[in-house]
Design a protein around this motif. Structure first.
Motif, PDB file in Angstrom:
ATOM      1  N   THR C  71       0.846  -1.187   0.000  1.00 41.85           N
ATOM      2  CA  THR C  71       0.000   0.000   0.000  1.00 41.85           C
ATOM      3  C   THR C  71       0.887   1.245   0.000  1.00 41.85           C
ATOM      4  O   THR C  71       1.762   1.381   0.857  1.00 41.85           O
ATOM      5  N   VAL C  72       0.687   2.103  -0.992  1.00 41.87           N
ATOM      6  CA  VAL C  72       1.476   3.335  -1.098  1.00 41.87           C
ATOM      7  C   VAL C  72       0.509   4.512  -1.173  1.00 41.87           C
ATOM      8  O   VAL C  72      -0.367   4.541  -2.049  1.00 41.87           O
ATOM      9  N   ASN C  73       0.662   5.446  -0.261  1.00 43.22           N
ATOM     10  CA  ASN C  73      -0.214   6.619  -0.195  1.00 43.22           C
ATOM     11  C   ASN C  73      -1.690   6.203  -0.211  1.00 43.22           C
ATOM     12  O   ASN C  73      -2.503   6.748  -0.957  1.00 43.22           O
ATOM     13  N   ASP C  74      -1.995   5.200   0.602  1.00 41.69           N
ATOM     14  CA  ASP C  74      -3.350   4.672   0.779  1.00 41.69           C
ATOM     15  C   ASP C  74      -3.897   3.924  -0.429  1.00 41.69           C
ATOM     16  O   ASP C  74      -5.059   3.512  -0.428  1.00 41.69           O
ATOM     17  N   MET C  75      -3.097   3.755  -1.466  1.00 43.41           N
ATOM     18  CA  MET C  75      -3.529   2.946  -2.611  1.00 43.41           C
ATOM     19  C   MET C  75      -3.008   1.524  -2.413  1.00 43.41           C
ATOM     20  O   MET C  75      -1.798   1.303  -2.465  1.00 43.41           O
ATOM     21  N   PRO C  76      -3.914   0.560  -2.185  1.00 46.30           N
ATOM     22  CA  PRO C  76      -3.444  -0.811  -1.959  1.00 46.30           C
ATOM     23  C   PRO C  76      -3.084  -1.506  -3.271  1.00 46.30           C
ATOM     24  O   PRO C  76      -3.358  -0.998  -4.360  1.00 46.30           O
ATOM     25  N   ASN C  77      -2.460  -2.658  -3.139  1.00 45.92           N
ATOM     26  CA  ASN C  77      -2.215  -3.553  -4.273  1.00 45.92           C
ATOM     27  C   ASN C  77      -1.351  -2.934  -5.362  1.00 45.92           C
ATOM     28  O   ASN C  77      -1.555  -3.159  -6.546  1.00 45.92           O
ATOM     29  N   GLN C  78      -0.357  -2.146  -4.959  1.00 51.30           N
ATOM     30  CA  GLN C  78       0.635  -1.634  -5.896  1.00 51.30           C
ATOM     31  C   GLN C  78       1.795  -2.633  -5.941  1.00 51.30           C
ATOM     32  O   GLN C  78       2.223  -3.129  -4.908  1.00 51.30           O
ATOM     33  N   ARG C  79       2.319  -2.872  -7.143  1.00 52.46           N
ATOM     34  CA  ARG C  79       3.451  -3.791  -7.244  1.00 52.46           C
ATOM     35  C   ARG C  79       4.743  -3.030  -6.918  1.00 52.46           C
ATOM     36  O   ARG C  79       5.187  -2.174  -7.681  1.00 52.46           O
ATOM     37  N   ALA C  80       5.324  -3.379  -5.775  1.00 51.75           N
ATOM     38  CA  ALA C  80       6.512  -2.664  -5.289  1.00 51.75           C
ATOM     39  C   ALA C  80       7.683  -2.791  -6.252  1.00 51.75           C
ATOM     40  O   ALA C  80       8.519  -1.906  -6.337  1.00 51.75           O
ATOM     41  N   CYS C  81       7.723  -3.897  -7.015  1.00 49.40           N
ATOM     42  CA  CYS C  81       8.867  -4.108  -7.901  1.00 49.40           C
ATOM     43  C   CYS C  81       8.790  -3.251  -9.153  1.00 49.40           C
ATOM     44  O   CYS C  81       9.754  -3.169  -9.901  1.00 49.40           O
ATOM     45  N   LEU C  82       7.633  -2.639  -9.429  1.00 48.00           N
ATOM     46  CA  LEU C  82       7.482  -1.812 -10.632  1.00 48.00           C
ATOM     47  C   LEU C  82       7.315  -0.338 -10.316  1.00 48.00           C
ATOM     48  O   LEU C  82       7.663   0.523 -11.124  1.00 48.00           O
ATOM     49  N   LEU C  83       6.763  -0.025  -9.165  1.00 48.26           N
ATOM     50  CA  LEU C  83       6.359   1.354  -8.880  1.00 48.26           C
ATOM     51  C   LEU C  83       7.557   2.186  -8.414  1.00 48.26           C
ATOM     52  O   LEU C  83       8.176   1.881  -7.404  1.00 48.26           O
ATOM     53  N   PRO C  84       7.907   3.247  -9.145  1.00 48.12           N
ATOM     54  CA  PRO C  84       9.021   4.086  -8.701  1.00 48.12           C
ATOM     55  C   PRO C  84       8.647   4.834  -7.421  1.00 48.12           C
ATOM     56  O   PRO C  84       7.518   5.292  -7.266  1.00 48.12           O
ATOM     57  N   ALA C  85       9.604   4.937  -6.508  1.00 44.52           N
ATOM     58  CA  ALA C  85       9.369   5.710  -5.283  1.00 44.52           C
ATOM     59  C   ALA C  85       9.380   7.199  -5.604  1.00 44.52           C
ATOM     60  O   ALA C  85      10.107   7.648  -6.489  1.00 44.52           O
ATOM     61  N   GLN C  86       8.542   7.954  -4.877  1.00 43.24           N
ATOM     62  CA  GLN C  86       8.486   9.406  -5.043  1.00 43.24           C
ATOM     63  C   GLN C  86       8.728  10.046  -3.684  1.00 43.24           C
ATOM     64  O   GLN C  86       8.389   9.465  -2.650  1.00 43.24           O
ATOM     65  N   PRO C  87       9.307  11.255  -3.696  1.00 44.12           N
ATOM     66  CA  PRO C  87       9.556  11.917  -2.410  1.00 44.12           C
ATOM     67  C   PRO C  87       8.270  11.987  -1.576  1.00 44.12           C
ATOM     68  O   PRO C  87       7.214  12.327  -2.093  1.00 44.12           O
ATOM     69  N   GLY C  88       8.383  11.627  -0.312  1.00 40.08           N
ATOM     70  CA  GLY C  88       7.247  11.729   0.600  1.00 40.08           C
ATOM     71  C   GLY C  88       6.291  10.558   0.566  1.00 40.08           C
ATOM     72  O   GLY C  88       5.290  10.554   1.283  1.00 40.08           O
ATOM     73  N   ASP C  89       6.574   9.555  -0.243  1.00 36.42           N
ATOM     74  CA  ASP C  89       5.674   8.397  -0.302  1.00 36.42           C
ATOM     75  C   ASP C  89       5.460   7.813   1.097  1.00 36.42           C
ATOM     76  O   ASP C  89       6.409   7.654   1.862  1.00 36.42           O
ATOM     77  N   VAL C  90       4.198   7.507   1.377  1.00 35.36           N
ATOM     78  CA  VAL C  90       3.865   6.839   2.641  1.00 35.36           C
ATOM     79  C   VAL C  90       3.575   5.378   2.312  1.00 35.36           C
ATOM     80  O   VAL C  90       2.543   5.048   1.728  1.00 35.36           O
ATOM     81  N   ILE C  91       4.542   4.532   2.659  1.00 33.18           N
ATOM     82  CA  ILE C  91       4.445   3.107   2.329  1.00 33.18           C
ATOM     83  C   ILE C  91       4.011   2.377   3.591  1.00 33.18           C
ATOM     84  O   ILE C  91       4.575   2.608   4.664  1.00 33.18           O
TER      85      ILE C  91
END
Lengths: 459, 390, 102
Positions: C71-91
Motif C-alpha cells: 500500500t502506497v499513499n493509501d492505494m493498496p495492491n501496488q506492485r513494489a517491484c514496478l512502482l518508482p518511489a516518489q519523495p514523501g511516499d507513505v508506504i
C-alpha cells in the motif's frame, strides 16, 4: 486513436529487433513496452537518475545493446518508430475490418487506458521464470534468479548479504556472477541437472561456439569469485520463520542434506513463455506451451507475428534473429510483397534454436521434486492453496486438469492468474501444464474497462 | 476406476445436474455410474456463479421447481457443511425509476401467491441492506430465499458422497459414443471409448451438449447454447451483501432474442472476489472474449455500485447455458426411447434447479409419485412443432 | 569498504529523498522502485497474506507474480517491484486484500 502500420508489443531483444527491421524497411511502427526505457529483461536498464557510468559491468552483450539503442534512437528521430513507454497492455482485440487494437494502461498509476490501432502486430512479450515449489519457498528472501538480476540491474540493490543460487538452467551462472560482482556473498550455486546430459547434444552445442564461449565466460567470472556450480545438487527446503535463515541442499544420493545459512535464495527452474495475448487472439499454442510460428515467425492468425521467448525459450541471441525475421516479414507482407533474403537469418535461427532445445533438454528439474512437496506446502502463492488440497482434488473430487483443480481449490485464481503456480500444481497433480485463458493480460480497473470507448478504444 | 459391466443407472454428464441425479438416485438404492467426457464440473457448471434464485422466476412450473430446490439446497447445506460454500445471502432487485419499481412490486405480488418471500424495500431503506448501492434508486424487492453455492465443489462433493457411501462410481475422461438398444428399441446401456455399460436406465445430463446425447438415441431435443460472460474482480472485503441486480435482468432471462443482453448481477463471494454476470447471447459455441460485453457489464456494475470503478477486474470466463425454446428444462423419461431419461436444458438456472431435478428423477426411477407435475418438462414436447432451431 | 552495486557500475545517483515505511523514515534514491528502496533498508517483507497472515515480499521481481503488493499513499495492491518511489511516499505494510478487510 493513432493507427500504425505495425505495432510491436515488448521492447526486449526480439521486439527491438522486429521494430528496427520493420522501420528499416520503411514501415511506421509503434513499439509498446511497460518499462520507462527499452531493453526488456535482458537489457534491463539501470534507472537513469542513478547515473551509472559503467553500466556494462552488469550486462552480457553490451555492444549489441548499444547498437540497438542507437538504431532505435535514429528511427525515433525520423519518426519511423513511435516508442510508447510505460504502456501496460491489458488486452488486444481484432479491429473491425483488419488489424488489431491494442489497449494499454498508462504509467505506473495505470488509472487510464490508451489504444493503438495497427494493421499488423508482433508479439514480443517474452517469458518469465518457472520455479518449482519446495517447502519454505514462500518465505521472504526466496525469489526468482531473474528477479534478483532485474532488481540489481534496475535499482542497484541486492536481495541479501549472503545468497544461495539454485535451481536448473543457464540463468544461474550469470545471476550468481552478477550478484557476486555486486558485492553479495554467494554461499553456493547448485544446479540439479546432470552434466552428463549435455553429452547427448554434442552436435547442437558444437555448432554454437559463441554460445559456448558465453557460458565459459560466465563460469570464469564465477571462478574469479572463487565459485563453481555444483551440479546434481538442489535446495530441498528453506528454513526460517518470518524470512529465509538457511536452506537445506541435497546431493546426488539424495539422502544427506547440508544446511547452509543465508538470508536470500535466488532460484530458477527455467522459463515459460507469455502467451495470453496470442491465446486471446486465437493463435495456436504449440510445443512446450509456446506460440506456434512458421519460418517467418507468423502465427496462424492473419497479420500476427510472434518472436522471442513467447515462441519458445532460447535466449537473447535467438530472440534478436527471430525479431529481425518477424520485422522483415511484416514489412513485406503488410505491403503485399514477399519477404526476400531471409535465408541466412533463418539458418542462424535454426542453429540457435537447436542449441536452446539442447539446453532445455539437458537442464532438468530435480528428479522426484513433486513427491518431496509436503502436504502443507503452499503451491498457489496468491490464494494460499496447499499441496494437500490439490492432491485431494485429484484423488477425491474428480479433477483431471488444471482448470478443474482451479475450480475446486482456487489454485490459480489469484492475482497472477496461475502463471506462477501452474507448473507446480500440474507437477503435483500429475496433469499437463495447460495455459489458462486470460483475456485480461493484466488486471484492469472496472472504471477503465467501462470507459475504454471514451479513449477511442474499441469502435 | 474400471467401468462396471452393468448397473441400474448410467448418468451422462458430471456437472451439477448429473451430480444431483447421481446423489439422489444412489441414496434411493440404485447402482449408479456417472460418466463424463472431461472432468467433474468441466462444462457449464464450472463457468457459473452458483445462483440459487427464485427472484427472477415468474409463477409457473420453473418457479415451483425452484422453490422445491430451495428447500432441498438447505438440506444439502446442512448435510455437507461448509464444503459447498452455501450462503443464504438473499437477492435484491432494484429499479432506477418509480415506474420500474411499480412493475417490480406487481411482479413480486404474483410471486408471493406462489410461495415466494418478497419484501418491498423503499428508496430510503436500500442503503440499510446494501450500504454501497448507488444513490437515487427508486426502490427494490428483497428476496431472502435467493442463495448461492460454489457449483464445482457442490457437484464434486455430491458425487464423492455418492461414490463413498452409496455405491456409485465416477468415470471421468470417458466419452459415450453410442447407446445400446434392445430389439424393441429400448435403450439398454451405453458404449464408451472405454467399454460398454449395460443399464436399466440411461440419463442424459449433458447440459448444453444434451442435444448431442439425444441424437445418439435418434430423438430430437433442442438444447441450444446461450453464451454468458462473468467478470471476476480482485479480492475485496464484504462490500456487497446480496445478489444485486437491476430490474431488466428478468426481462433478459425470459427473452428469446439472439442479440446481446446484459444486466449485471453483482455479488460478493466468501472468497473475496466480486462476480459480475450475466450477459446472454445466442452465438453458438464461440468462446472468444468480447470486450463489448465486458465493457457493458463493467458499466452496469458501476451504475449499481460506484465504488467498483476503482476495483480491478482480474479475469473473465465464458460459459454456455443450455437453452430450450420455451425456457423450461427437459426432465423425465423419453417415450420415444424407452429406458432413456433427460435432465438438461436448465438454461442459467441449472445449479439452482439441480437438487429438485435429481430428486424428481430418483422418484421416477423408484416408481414413486413425483412431488411435482412433470408434464411441462416432457422431453418430447418439441416433437409436434419440430422445435425452434437456431 | 564492502563492495556494492553502486560502486560496481560507478553510479552517481541524484540526491536521496525520504519516504516512510510503517512510520519509519527511509532514504530513497531517485529512480529506484519501492521494492529497491525497502531492500536498501534491509526490509524484505511488506505484505501479510489474506488467508494465513504470512509475510511476503519480492518474488518474481518483474511484475508477474503480484507477491510484492504493497500500500502506497493509501492505494493498496501496488506492485513494489514496478512502482518508482516518489519523495514523501507513505508506504505501509499491506494486510489481507489491502482494502481494510476485517
Amino acid at each position: 486513436m493513432a493507427r500504425h502500420e505495425l505495432a510491436v508489443i515488448g521492447a526486449g531483444p526480439a521486439g527491438l529487433a522486429a521494430a528496427i527491421a520493420a522501420a528499416d524497411a520503411g514501415l511506421r511502427v509503434a513499439l509498446i513496452d511497460g518499462a520507462a526505457d527499452a531493453g526488456g529483461q535482458f537489457y534491463r536498464q539501470t534507472a537513469r537518475q542513478l547515473h551509472a557510468r559503467r553500466p556494462e559491468r552488469l550486462y552480457h552483450g553490451w555492444s549489441e545493446w548499444e547498437s540497438l539503442r542507437d538504431r532505435l534512437a535514429a528511427h525515433r528521430e525520423s519518426e519511423r518508430i513511435t516508442f510508447l513507454a510505460e504502456r501496460h497492455v491489458w488486452h488486444v482485440e481484432p479491429a473491425d475490418g483488419d488489424g488489431f487494437v491494442v489497449h494499454a494502461q498508462v504509467g505506473p498509476e495505470q488509472q487510464r487506458s490508451e489504444s493503438v490501432a495497427a494493421g499488423g502486430l508482433v508479439l514480443a512479450v517474452g517469458g518469465y521464470e518457472r520455479v518449482l515449489p519446495f517447502p519454505g519457498w514462500t518465505l521472504p528472501g526466496v525469489l526468482t534468479a531473474g528477479g534478483a538480476q532485474a532488481m540489481l540491474k534496475a535499482g542497484l540493490v541486492l536481495p541479501g548479504r549472503r545468497v544461495v543460487v539454485a535451481g536448473a538452467g543457464p540463468l544461474l551462472l550469470p545471476v550468481a556472477g552478477g550478484l557476486a560482482a555486486a558485492g553479495a556473498e554467494v554461499a553456493g550455486v547448485f544446479d540439479s541437472s546432470d552434466p552428463r546430459a549435455f553429452g547427448r547434444h554434442v552436435r547442437a552445442l558444437a555448432q554454437n561456439p559463441e554460445k559456448l564461449a558465453e557460458g565459459v565466460g560466465y563460469a570464469a567470472r564465477l571462478a574469479w569469485h572463487g565459485l563453481r556450480v555444483r551440479f546434481r545438487y538442489s535446495v530441498i527446503a528453506v528454513h526460517g520463520d518470518e524470512r529465509v535463515e538457511a536452506v537445506t541442499v541435497a546431493g546426488p544420493d539424495g539422502s544427506r542434506g547440508r544446511r547452509i545459512e543465508c538470508d536470500a535464495l535466488a532460484v530458477s527452474h527455467g522459463m515459460l513463455p507469455h502467451t495470453e495475448i496470442a491465446q486471446t487472439l486465437g493463435a495456436r499454442i504449440g510445443i512446450r506451451g509456446a506460440v506456434a510460428v512458421d519460418t517467418e515467425q507468423r502465427t496462424d492468425v492473419a497479420n500476427l507475428w510472434a518472436a522471442g521467448e513467447t515462441t519458445g525459450i532460447g535466449g537473447a541471441a535467438l530472440s534478436l534473429v527471430e525479431g529481425e525475421i518477424a520485422g522483415r516479414s511484416a514489412a513485406a507482407r503488410l505491403r503485399g510483397d514477399m519477404p526476400r533474403d531471409l535465408a541466412a537469418s533463418q539458418r542462424t535461427r535454426r542453429r540457435l534454436a537447436a542449441f536452446a532445445e539442447a539446453l532445455e533438454d539437458a537442464y532438468s528439474a530435480p528428479a522426484g521434486w513433486a513427491d518431496r512437496v509436503t502436504d502443507e506446502t503452499v503451491l498457489c502463492r496468491c490464494e494460499e492453496v496447499t499441496a494437500a488440497s490439490v492432491r485431494e482434488a485429484v484423488s477425491e473430487l474428480g479433477a483431471t486438469d488444471l482448470r478443474t483443480i482451479k475450480l475446486l481449490t482456487r489454485a490459480g485464481m489469484g492475482w497472477c492468474q496461475g502463471r506462477i503456480c501452474g507448473p507446480g500444481v500440474a507437477g503435483v497433480a500429475g496433469c499437463p501444464l495447460t495455459p489458462a485463458n486470460t483475456p485480461f493480460a493484466r488486471p484492469v480497473p472496472l472504471g477503465v474497462l467501462a470507459e475504454i470507448d471514451d479513449n477511442g478504444g474499441s469502435e | 476406476m474400471d467401468l462396471p459391466k452393468e448397473c441400474d443407472l448410467v448418468v451422462i454428464g458430471a456437472g451439477m445436474t448429473g451430480a444431483a441425479c447421481t446423489w439422489y438416485a444412489a441414496r434411493a438404492g440404485l447402482r449408479v455410474a456417472v460418466l463424463d467426457r472431461g472432468a467433474v464440473a468441466g462444462g457449464t457448471t464450472g463457468a457459473g456463479e452458483g445462483n440459487l434464485l427464485v427472484s427472477d422466476k415468474e409463477p409457473g412450473p420453473e418457479l415451483d421447481l425452484a422453490l422445491l430446490s430451495t428447500r432441498l439446497w438447505r438440506e444439502l447445506a446442512d448435510g455437507f457443511g461448509g464444503g459447498i460454500e452455501y450462503e443464504a445471502k438473499g437477492g435484491l432487485v432494484v429499479a432506477a425509476r418509480p415506474e420500474g419499481f411499480a412493475a417490480l412490486e406487481a411482479f413480486a405480488d404474483e410471486q408471493r401467491r406462489s410461495g415466494v418471500v418478497a419484501e418491498s424495500v423503499g428508496a430510503d431503506d436500500l442503503s440499510g441492506l446494501e450500504p454501497h448501492l448507488a444513490d437515487g434508486l427508486a426502490g427494490g424487492i428483497h428476496y431472502p430465499q435467493d442463495a448461492q453455492v460454489q457449483p464445482a465443489r457442490a457437484a464434486a462433493l455430491l458425487i464423492r458422497d455418492a461414490t463413498r457411501g452409496h455405491g456409485a462410481s465416477l468415470h471421468t475422461n470417458t466419452t459415450v459414443t453410442a447407446l445400446t438398444r434392445g430389439a424393441d428399441g429400448t435403450v439398454t446401456g451405453v458404449v464408451t471409448d472405454r467399454g460398454t455399460v449395460h443399464a436399466s436406465w440411461v440419463l442424459n445430463a449433458a447440459g448444453t451438449w444434451g442435444g448431442e446425447v439425444a441424437r445418439l438415441a435418434d430423438v430430437h431435443l433442442p438444447v441450444l447454447p446461450r453464451r454468458g460472460f462473468v467478470l471476476v474482480t480482485e479480492p475485496l472485503p464484504r462490500l456487497i451483501r446480496h445478489k444485486v441486480y437491476a430490474a431488466d435482468y428478468v426481462a433478459d432471462v425470459a427473452s428469446s432474442s439472439a442479440a446481446l443482453q446484459a444486466s449485471a448481477v453483482v455479488e460478493g463471494t466468501a472468497a473475496g472476489p466480486v462476480l459480475i454476470g450475466a450477459s446472454r447471447e445466442r452465438v453458438g459455441f464461440d468462446r472468444r472474449f468480447s470486450l463489448e460485453v465486458a465493457r457493458l457489464l463493467a458499466r452496469q456494475a458501476i451504475d449499481l455500485f460506484p465504488a467498483l470503478a476503482q476495483v480491478k477486474a482480474m479475469r473473465s470466463y465464458v460459459g454456455f447455458r443450455p437453452y430450450m425454446p420455451d425456457h423450461l428444462p427437459a426432465i423425465g423419461p423419453d417415450p420415444r426411447a424407452p429406458g432413456l431419461l433427460h435432465a438438461c436444458g436448465h438454461e442459467g438456472a441449472g445449479i439452482g434447479l439441480a437438487p429438485a431435478t435429481g430428486h424428481l428423477i430418483a422418484q421416477i426411477l423408484t416408481d414413486e409419485t413425483p412431488d411435482l407435475d412433470l408434464t411441462p418438462f416432457r422431453p418430447e414436447r418439441f416433437n409436434d412443432t419440430g422445435g425452434e432451431e437456431a | 569498504m564492502r563492495r556494492n552495486p553502486l560502486m560496481l557500475v560507478e553510479a552517481q545517483p541524484e540526491p536521496a529523498f525520504q519516504v516512510t515505511f510503517d512510520g519509519a523514515t527511509l532514504d530513497a534514491l531517485p529512480g529506484q522502485t519501492i521494492a529497491a528502496v525497502l531492500w536498501s533498508a534491509g526490509i524484505t517483507a511488506w505484505r501479510r497474506t489474506r488467508v494465513d497472515d504470512r509475510p511476503r515480499g519480492v518474488f518474481c521481481g518483474i511484475g508477474v507474480c503480484f507477491d510484492c503488493l504493497v500500500t502506497v499513499n493509501d492505494m493498496p495492491n501496488q506492485r513494489a517491484c514496478l512502482l518508482p518511489a516518489q519523495p514523501g511516499d507513505v508506504i505501509t505494510t499491506q494486510r489481507g486484500d489491502g482494502h481494510g478487510a476485517a
